[in-house]
Design a protein around this motif. Structure first.
Motif, short mmCIF file in Angstrom:
data_model
loop_
_atom_site.label_atom_id
_atom_site.label_comp_id
_atom_site.label_asym_id
_atom_site.label_seq_id
_atom_site.Cartn_x
_atom_site.Cartn_y
_atom_site.Cartn_z
N CYS A 147 0.79 -1.32 0.10
CA CYS A 147 -0.03 -0.16 0.27
C CYS A 147 0.94 1.20 -0.03
CB CYS A 147 -1.05 -0.03 1.24
SG CYS A 147 -1.94 -1.49 1.18
N SER A 148 1.98 1.30 -0.04
CA SER A 148 3.13 2.10 0.16
C SER A 148 2.74 3.14 1.32
CB SER A 148 3.22 3.02 -1.25
OG SER A 148 3.59 2.26 -2.22
N SER A 149 2.44 2.61 2.49
CA SER A 149 1.93 3.13 3.64
C SER A 149 3.26 3.28 4.70
CB SER A 149 0.95 2.75 4.28
OG SER A 149 0.55 3.10 5.42
N GLU A 150 3.74 4.44 4.79
CA GLU A 150 4.72 4.65 5.77
C GLU A 150 4.09 4.32 7.36
OE1 GLU A 150 8.15 5.26 5.94
OE2 GLU A 150 8.01 5.38 3.67
N ARG A 240 11.51 19.08 -9.03
CA ARG A 240 11.35 19.26 -7.58
C ARG A 240 10.22 18.06 -7.17
NH1 ARG A 240 9.58 25.31 -6.74
NH2 ARG A 240 7.92 24.80 -8.08
N CYS A 241 11.06 17.20 -6.24
CA CYS A 241 9.91 16.03 -5.74
C CYS A 241 9.76 16.35 -4.28
CB CYS A 241 10.72 14.91 -6.06
SG CYS A 241 10.96 14.46 -7.66
N ARG A 242 8.64 15.78 -3.70
CA ARG A 242 8.40 15.87 -2.30
C ARG A 242 7.69 14.58 -2.01
NH1 ARG A 242 3.48 20.44 -1.47
NH2 ARG A 242 2.92 20.38 -3.48
N ASN A 243 7.91 14.13 -0.91
CA ASN A 243 7.23 13.15 -0.43
C ASN A 243 5.80 13.30 0.41
OD1 ASN A 243 8.95 10.79 -1.03
ND2 ASN A 243 10.35 11.49 0.52
N MET A 244 4.84 12.76 0.34
CA MET A 244 3.73 12.95 0.82
C MET A 244 2.76 11.57 1.28
SD MET A 244 0.22 15.59 0.01
CE MET A 244 1.62 16.93 -0.18
N GLY A 245 2.89 11.30 2.54
CA GLY A 245 2.16 10.03 2.96
C GLY A 245 2.78 8.70 2.09
N GLY A 246 3.98 8.67 1.84
CA GLY A 246 4.35 7.55 1.03
C GLY A 246 4.37 7.68 -0.66
N ILE A 248 4.76 10.41 -3.95
CA ILE A 248 5.69 11.28 -4.42
C ILE A 248 4.83 12.37 -5.35
CG2 ILE A 248 7.56 11.93 -6.00
CD1 ILE A 248 8.94 9.40 -5.42
N PHE A 249 5.11 13.56 -5.17
CA PHE A 249 4.57 14.74 -5.73
C PHE A 249 5.47 15.40 -6.56
CE2 PHE A 249 -0.05 15.85 -4.20
CZ PHE A 249 -0.07 14.59 -3.75
N LEU A 250 5.47 15.63 -7.82
CA LEU A 250 6.48 16.13 -8.74
C LEU A 250 6.21 17.33 -9.51
CD1 LEU A 250 9.06 15.27 -10.28
CD2 LEU A 250 7.92 13.90 -12.00
N ASN A 278 2.54 5.38 -15.11
CA ASN A 278 2.53 3.94 -15.30
C ASN A 278 4.15 3.23 -15.07
OD1 ASN A 278 -0.09 3.06 -16.54
ND2 ASN A 278 0.39 4.87 -17.59
N ASN A 279 4.99 3.91 -14.84
CA ASN A 279 6.23 3.42 -14.65
C ASN A 279 6.87 3.58 -13.01
OD1 ASN A 279 7.71 2.33 -17.44
ND2 ASN A 279 6.24 4.03 -17.85
N PHE A 280 6.24 4.62 -12.48
CA PHE A 280 6.72 4.75 -11.05
C PHE A 280 5.47 4.70 -10.28
CE2 PHE A 280 9.70 7.01 -13.83
CZ PHE A 280 10.93 6.54 -13.15
N ASN A 281 5.46 3.68 -9.32
CA ASN A 281 4.19 3.47 -8.61
C ASN A 281 3.88 4.55 -7.43
OD1 ASN A 281 3.40 0.98 -10.07
ND2 ASN A 281 4.75 -0.16 -8.61
N LYS A 282 4.90 5.04 -7.09
CA LYS A 282 4.79 6.12 -5.60
C LYS A 282 4.61 7.45 -6.23
CE LYS A 282 7.68 4.14 -2.01
NZ LYS A 282 8.64 4.58 -1.28
N ILE A 283 4.56 7.67 -7.79
CA ILE A 283 4.38 9.15 -7.95
C ILE A 283 2.56 9.15 -8.16
CG2 ILE A 283 4.11 10.56 -10.15
CD1 ILE A 283 7.13 9.94 -10.65
#
Length: 380
Positions: A147-150, A240-246, A248-250, A278-283
């Motif tokens: 679930c990509s859940s931290e 510019r990338c940032r993490n948000m709850g598991g 990635i916002f780009l 389709n190539n980066f699950n966390k985006i």
């Protein structure tokens, strides 16, 4: 990620957390009661640690429900940061419990009271705790990664910290039963430091996310390289990338051919966005700015760095060319912004174009600095 997948992930996170809560209740009661009856301070402290796990489980369920909600007017980027905040609270809870246990263990270690040897049931409960918590760790961490859940992964490590601490407790109880009376207190202290280490890691990692720390450099470079491989992209900058709850916002700027239309540039951006999803699950979110040139060294807060807009250009040219060209014969006018120049395509109707008209327009007196090449076309 679609809402259906988000809902499935939320259900999976709640199921694994409830399963952990049930096991935590059973183990906590067993460790506290047996610890008191069997005179094992380390097992009793381990039971209190498991009770803190139960409080964490409740927090995880609440936060998972909130963080899975759709974006709204007050939270346009979604609610994932509630998961980050919940993980920080969970880590702080671990630090608080660890500090209290360390303080109590040190007082007991230097106490003049005689150490009481733990009884054998404490060994059995500690062994069962190791088995139960290790199984629970593997189940929880698998769901967290899926679930990509931290916060779920953090809760899994909470379970593993219980398993490791129970190993220390088991060793301490056995040593105390063998005649090393102070071993039980030392085991309790070691367990507490381990709990504190896990808690500090969770707090620091998620504070970094709250202040928009970028993902790992290798992830950012991988994303940049992937976009650069698109044949329509001349350059990638201001990534510019940032993490948000598991997730990635780009935010990114891409440079494309300056001669293509706005709609074609927009379509290139849409294709890149689709490929990233389709190539980066966390985006989770992509914002692309289409550039016709590199603009990362341009200070956009200075008005002199901003080129004139279309209406300003036309008004200026009408005054500048009034003695050379009648604007009534201009059918279409295209502006091509190229660094500090504006190149102009003029489509003329019902007009005989003189051979040197382009040169006259380009080299007119009082020519503005931004005026570049002028190309003339006769509309058929």
């Amino acid at each position: 990620m679609s809402q259906d997948i988000t809902d499935k992930h939320t259900s999976a996170k709640i199921r694994v957390t409830i399963a952990g809560a049930i096991i935590n209740v059973i183990l906590s009661i067993a460790k506290v009661i047996v610890g008191m009856v069997s005179h094992s301070h380390a097992l009793l402290i381990d039971g209190i640690h498991s009770l803190s796990d139960l409080a964490g489980d409740v927090l995880v369920v609440v936060v998972s429900r909130i963080s899975s909600q759709k974006p709204d007017s007050k939270h346009p980027y979604g609610h994932q940061r509630f998961e980050t905040l919940g993980t920080i609270i969970l880590g702080s809870l671990l630090l608080t419990v660890a500090g209290a246990i360390i303080y109590d263990s040190i007082l007991r270690f230097f106490s003049s009271a005689e150490n009481i040897i733990p009884a054998w049931p404490a060994l059995l409960v500690a062994a069962l705790s190791i088995l139960g918590k290790e199984v629970l760790y593997h189940y929880t961490v698998r769901v967290g990664k899926k679930c990509s859940s931290e916060i779920i992964i953090a809760n899994a490590w909470h379970h593993r910290s219980d398993a490791f601490s129970s190993v220390v407790v088991l060793i301490g109880i056995f040593a105390a039963m063998m005649g090393v009376g102070w071993a039980d207190q030392v085991a309790a202290t070691v367990v507490s430091f381990f709990i504190a280490k896990i808690g500090l890691h969770l707090v620091l990692k998620n504070i970094a996310e709250l202040v928009d720390t970028s993902p790992a450099a290798e992830i950012v470079e991988e994303i940049k390289l992937f976009i650069s491989e698109n044949s329509y992209v001349n350059d990638v900058h201001n990534l510019r990338c940032r993490n948000m709850g598991g997730d990635i916002f780009l935010d990114i700027h891409i440079e494309v051919d300056p001669q293509i239309s706005v709609s074609e540039g927009h379509n290139i951006g849409d294709r890149i966005t689709c490929d990233l999803f389709n190539n980066f699950n966390k985006i989770k979110d992509v914002t692309i700015h289409i550039d016709y040139e590199k603009d990362n060294d341009k200070d956009l807060s200075l008005p002199e760095n901003i080129m004139p807009l279309r209406n300003e250009v036309i008004e200026h040219l009408q005054q500048l060319w009034c003695d050379i060209l009648d604007f009534n014969v201009v059918n279409k006018l295209y502006l091509h912004y190229d660094k500090d120049k504006i190149n102009i395509d003029l489509f003329l109707s019902d007009f005989v174009v003189e051979d040197n008209l382009s040169a006259q327009l380009e080299n007119v007196s009082e020519k503005p600095e931004w005026l570049g090449k002028v190309d003339l076309y006769t509309a058929k």
